[in-house]
Scaffold this motif. Structure first.
Motif, mmCIF file in Angstrom:
data_model
loop_
_atom_site.group_PDB
_atom_site.id
_atom_site.type_symbol
_atom_site.label_atom_id
_atom_site.label_comp_id
_atom_site.label_asym_id
_atom_site.label_seq_id
_atom_site.Cartn_x
_atom_site.Cartn_y
_atom_site.Cartn_z
ATOM 1 N N ALA A 1 44.725 37.623 41.217
ATOM 2 C CA ALA A 1 45.647 38.657 40.745
ATOM 3 C C ALA A 1 45.966 39.693 41.812
ATOM 4 O O ALA A 1 46.935 40.442 41.683
ATOM 5 C CB ALA A 1 45.066 39.348 39.516
ATOM 6 N N SER A 2 45.148 39.733 42.860
ATOM 7 C CA SER A 2 45.320 40.745 43.907
ATOM 8 C C SER A 2 46.263 40.248 44.996
ATOM 9 O O SER A 2 46.842 39.173 44.907
ATOM 10 C CB SER A 2 43.955 41.072 44.531
ATOM 11 N N GLY A 3 46.358 41.053 46.049
ATOM 12 C CA GLY A 3 47.141 40.644 47.203
ATOM 13 C C GLY A 3 46.337 39.879 48.226
ATOM 14 O O GLY A 3 46.809 39.649 49.346
ATOM 15 N N GLY A 4 45.098 39.492 47.886
ATOM 16 C CA GLY A 4 44.227 38.805 48.835
ATOM 17 C C GLY A 4 44.329 37.295 48.744
ATOM 18 O O GLY A 4 44.929 36.745 47.816
ATOM 19 N N SER B 1 37.622 44.062 40.689
ATOM 20 C CA SER B 1 38.917 43.857 40.044
ATOM 21 C C SER B 1 40.021 43.812 41.083
ATOM 22 O O SER B 1 39.811 44.084 42.266
ATOM 23 C CB SER B 1 39.197 44.998 39.055
ATOM 24 N N ARG B 2 41.198 43.470 40.608
ATOM 25 C CA ARG B 2 42.376 43.489 41.479
ATOM 26 C C ARG B 2 42.545 44.863 42.106
ATOM 27 O O ARG B 2 42.843 44.988 43.297
ATOM 28 C CB ARG B 2 43.633 43.132 40.665
ATOM 29 N N GLN B 3 42.332 45.908 41.322
ATOM 30 C CA GLN B 3 42.485 47.270 41.848
ATOM 31 C C GLN B 3 41.510 47.532 42.986
ATOM 32 O O GLN B 3 41.883 48.099 44.019
ATOM 33 C CB GLN B 3 42.279 48.297 40.734
ATOM 34 N N GLN B 4 40.229 47.116 42.814
ATOM 35 C CA GLN B 4 39.242 47.337 43.867
ATOM 36 C C GLN B 4 39.597 46.559 45.135
ATOM 37 O O GLN B 4 39.470 47.074 46.252
ATOM 38 C CB GLN B 4 37.853 46.906 43.382
#
Length: 266
Positions: free
Chosen positions: A48-51, A148-151
């Motif tokens: 879900a993240s940009g990674g 999480s995605r935010q972290q």
């Protein structure tokens, strides 16, 4: 874009979260199922993240001897294509990850190399930064349910300014270690890992920054703390780790106060 290396073991009874059956009401099989749920949440958070997701697993020939049974869903394994080059550890990890992600193709799978966790983490980070030329890399384990995605995206922004970013946990542990530059990784996760990793980064001339503190799950006390935070976030209408929360909700656990802090009962 940060490459997030999830360093994991195949979810097998007697191999993962071995302290939980001795320090909590969970059985060995339930500890394996919890590990599986946390691995699912870690991989979904990266997706879900940009990674970029790198699932860095320990192969069969690098696993310690144990008496447990492989804990996977048979239908998941049956859906895996047979391959003589794929050992059982890889097949079990793939079965979990492929059936968790919206797009299984986003995950890359590589074997871990090294005798210790510090060595395996260091080999992965060094290979990615120096040989593959990625801009930034992060080392995480599946026992960090609040990653999480935010972290992940916050850490990626911080890595633009500081070469090393650490996510501290209780008892001096870390749930996230991000690097734009390498450090001396030999025994770098020696307890307290957050202090050792910071010292290694400073010794290499790197600035260090930190993420908010979150629990990791290794013992019954860890699990009680994580469960309390999950339930608080549920009641406040905040995001919780989906698979981990669903599994813990099914166990019927109660949190009680004891001499050393929080404990769990059924």
């Amino acid at each position: 874009m940060t490459t997030i290396a999830v360093l994991c073991d195949p979810p097998r009874d007697g191999l993962v979260l071995t302290a939980l059956p001795e320090t909590s009401p969970l059985s060995t099989t339930e500890a394996t199922e919890l590990y599986t749920a946390m691995l699912q949440d870690a991989c979904r958070a990266v997706e879900a993240s940009g990674g970029e997701l790198l699932v860095n697993y320990r192969p069969d020939d690098a696993l310690p001897e144990h008496d447990g049974q492989t804990k996977t869903v048979e239908s998941e394994l049956e859906s895996e294509p047979k391959s003589e080059s794929k050992d059982e550890a890889e097949a079990h990890v793939r079965a979990v990850v492929d059936n968790t992600l919206d797009d299984p193709d986003v995950a890359r799978f590589e074997r871990q190399v090294g005798e210790t966790f510090s060595g395996r983490a260091g080999n992965t980070a060094t290979h990615l930064l120096e040989r593959e030329g990625v801009g930034t890399v992060a080392i995480v384990k599946p026992n960090a349910p609040f990653l999480s995605r935010q972290q992940i995206d916050t850490a990626a922004m911080k890595l633009r300014r500081s070469p090393v970013i650490l996510g501290p946990s209780t008892d001096g542990r870390v749930y996230y270690a991000g690097f734009r530059e390498t450090i001396d990784y030999a025994d770098a996760y020696t307890a307290p890992a957050v202090e050792t990793l910071t010292d290694r980064a400073i010794d290499a001339g790197h600035e260090v920054d930190f993420l908010p503190q979150f629990p990791v799950v290794e013992s019954g006390t860890d699990l009680a703390e994580a469960l309390a935070l999950i339930r608080a976030r549920q009641r406040a209408g905040r995001l919780v780790p989906e698979h981990t929360t669903a599994f813990l909700d099914s166990l019927g656990l109660s949190i009680v106060e004891c001499e050393h802090g929080l404990d769990l009962t059924r």
